[in-house]
Design a protein around this motif. Structure first.
Motif, mmCIF file in Angstrom:
data_model
loop_
_atom_site.group_PDB
_atom_site.id
_atom_site.type_symbol
_atom_site.label_atom_id
_atom_site.label_comp_id
_atom_site.label_asym_id
_atom_site.label_seq_id
_atom_site.Cartn_x
_atom_site.Cartn_y
_atom_site.Cartn_z
ATOM 1 N N GLU A 209 1.025 -5.030 24.212
ATOM 2 C CA GLU A 209 -0.581 -4.359 24.004
ATOM 3 C C GLU A 209 -1.539 -4.825 25.611
ATOM 4 O O GLU A 209 -2.699 -4.154 25.776
ATOM 5 C CB GLU A 209 -0.977 -4.133 23.110
ATOM 6 C CG GLU A 209 -2.516 -4.090 22.570
ATOM 7 C CD GLU A 209 -3.036 -2.943 22.366
ATOM 8 O OE1 GLU A 209 -4.345 -2.728 22.549
ATOM 9 O OE2 GLU A 209 -2.116 -2.483 21.930
ATOM 10 N N THR A 210 -0.607 -6.278 25.779
ATOM 11 C CA THR A 210 -1.938 -6.142 27.130
ATOM 12 C C THR A 210 -1.926 -5.833 27.826
ATOM 13 O O THR A 210 -3.205 -5.475 28.780
ATOM 14 C CB THR A 210 -1.402 -8.052 27.541
ATOM 15 O OG1 THR A 210 -1.666 -8.973 25.999
ATOM 16 C CG2 THR A 210 -2.131 -8.784 28.234
ATOM 17 N N ASN A 211 -0.701 -5.728 28.516
ATOM 18 C CA ASN A 211 -0.153 -4.297 29.499
ATOM 19 C C ASN A 211 -1.179 -3.289 29.563
ATOM 20 O O ASN A 211 -1.555 -2.705 30.650
ATOM 21 C CB ASN A 211 1.181 -4.275 29.684
ATOM 22 C CG ASN A 211 1.867 -5.052 30.435
ATOM 23 O OD1 ASN A 211 1.394 -6.239 31.071
ATOM 24 N ND2 ASN A 211 3.084 -5.654 30.180
ATOM 25 N N ARG A 212 -1.443 -2.372 28.651
ATOM 26 C CA ARG A 212 -2.008 -1.861 28.169
ATOM 27 C C ARG A 212 -3.209 -1.680 28.257
ATOM 28 O O ARG A 212 -4.314 -0.911 29.655
ATOM 29 C CB ARG A 212 -1.894 -0.554 26.818
ATOM 30 C CG ARG A 212 -0.989 -0.493 26.749
ATOM 31 C CD ARG A 212 -1.202 -0.326 24.707
ATOM 32 N NE ARG A 212 0.411 0.081 24.634
ATOM 33 C CZ ARG A 212 1.319 -0.047 23.559
ATOM 34 N NH1 ARG A 212 0.259 -0.872 23.259
ATOM 35 N NH2 ARG A 212 2.321 0.536 23.107
ATOM 36 N N HIS A 213 -3.948 -2.884 28.353
ATOM 37 C CA HIS A 213 -5.639 -3.030 29.076
ATOM 38 C C HIS A 213 -5.368 -2.974 30.231
ATOM 39 O O HIS A 213 -5.960 -3.008 30.873
ATOM 40 C CB HIS A 213 -6.124 -5.269 28.608
ATOM 41 C CG HIS A 213 -6.228 -3.875 26.639
ATOM 42 N ND1 HIS A 213 -7.699 -3.480 25.981
ATOM 43 C CD2 HIS A 213 -6.019 -4.807 25.609
ATOM 44 C CE1 HIS A 213 -7.012 -3.313 24.600
ATOM 45 N NE2 HIS A 213 -6.165 -3.649 24.315
ATOM 46 N N PHE A 214 -4.629 -3.866 31.240
ATOM 47 C CA PHE A 214 -4.281 -4.079 32.425
ATOM 48 C C PHE A 214 -4.635 -2.423 32.806
ATOM 49 O O PHE A 214 -4.642 -2.541 33.802
ATOM 50 C CB PHE A 214 -2.902 -4.814 33.066
ATOM 51 C CG PHE A 214 -3.316 -6.010 32.605
ATOM 52 C CD1 PHE A 214 -4.609 -6.744 33.536
ATOM 53 C CD2 PHE A 214 -2.529 -7.505 32.477
ATOM 54 C CE1 PHE A 214 -4.690 -8.295 33.872
ATOM 55 C CE2 PHE A 214 -2.838 -9.050 32.560
ATOM 56 C CZ PHE A 214 -3.295 -8.928 33.168
#
Length: 280
Positions: A209-214
């Motif tokens: 999920e954090t990588n999606r935001h990145f």
């Protein structure tokens, strides 16, 4: 494999692991001949790799371990693997960071190697969710301030908050909120796995999920991944390959993977190799 009998243990084990993965298994007597070390040294190396869960020992040798899609190796376990490939990838990727730009640098051991190369790029703003990456810049800047090292590019470093993962990255709602509010010229992203079907994936759901935001916050996504990540699929996909502008990998990428990439959107950069001449 290298004939250098003075290889460090970590380098030897990385070479052994690469051979196991590439060939589907190796025998002790083959490794002693190729590495020019003793039978006992090879067996100790295999014991160490087996303890880390990287190979499975069998009579007379070792075979790959089929890792579950939710298994997430720690930073230390991954840091000794593919050392030279990661250094080559880091040097090639660093050339894509323009002085004065705002970049995001996600976690992982390849990103850690890239951070060292970025020290020489002037006036960067670096946003990272990697404790290890942030420490690279902080350590260099402290050394420069005390006169004990060169000026470290005068980077402004922003470390997101969050919950720490086994790979020393910070993830979760705090990290996600920080990243959502920012905009990056380039995101440099290491991955657990990359494939045509699954795209970019990780075994950690919160990290996905954090990588999606990145990815959403970046104008350009550059994936830095050694050849062993090709064909690996983690529990959660977080981006498709058409969201990637460039994949920077190493010369170990097999021919079949290169052929597949010729049909895919990302530009393929193979570190240490000259780019193919354009057709006339």
């Amino acid at each position: 494999m290298s004939d250098n009998q003075n290889l460090l243990a970590e380098q030897r084990r990385a070479l052994i692991l690469d051979e196991v993965r590439r060939r589907g298994g190796v025998r002790v007597n083959e490794l002693t001949r190729r590495l020019k070390v003793s039978d006992m040294t090879v067996r100790r190396d295999l014991d160490a790799l087996a303890r880390q869960g990287m190979v499975e020992k069998v009579h007379g040798g070792a075979v790959p371990v089929s890792e579950p899609s939710a298994h997430e190796p720690g930073f230390e376990a991954k840091s000794a693997l593919e050392l030279s490939a990661k250094e080559d990838i880091a040097r090639a990727a660093a050339e894509m960071a323009a002085p004065g730009s705002a970049i995001a640098l996600a976690g992982g051991t390849t990103a850690f190697a890239l951070a060292h190369q970025l020290l020489e790029v002037p006036d960067l703003t670096v946003v990272t969710n990697s404790v290890r990456v942030a420490d690279v810049f902080y350590t260099a800047q402290r050394a420069a301030a005390s006169g004990g090292g060169p000026r470290a590019g005068a980077a402004t470093v922003v470390l997101t908050g969050g919950v720490r993962t086994p790979s020393d990255t910070l993830v979760g709602p705090v990290a996600d909120a920080a990243i959502r509010s920012l905009h990056f010229d380039v995101l440099f992203l290491g991955v657990h796995g990359i494939s045509v079907e699954a795209g970019l994936s990780t075994p950690n759901l919160a990290e996905a999920e954090t990588n999606r935001h990145f990815v959403r916050s970046a104008r350009r996504v550059v994936v830095v991944a050694d050849h062993t990540k090709w064909g690996t699929v983690g529990l959660s996909s977080f981006a498709t390959l058409d969201q990637v502008a460039v994949l920077v990998t190493d010369s170990g990428l097999p021919a079949e993977a290169r052929a597949e990439f010729a049909e895919l959107p990302p530009e393929l950069v193979v570190a240490g190799e000259e780019p193919a001449a354009a057709d006339i």
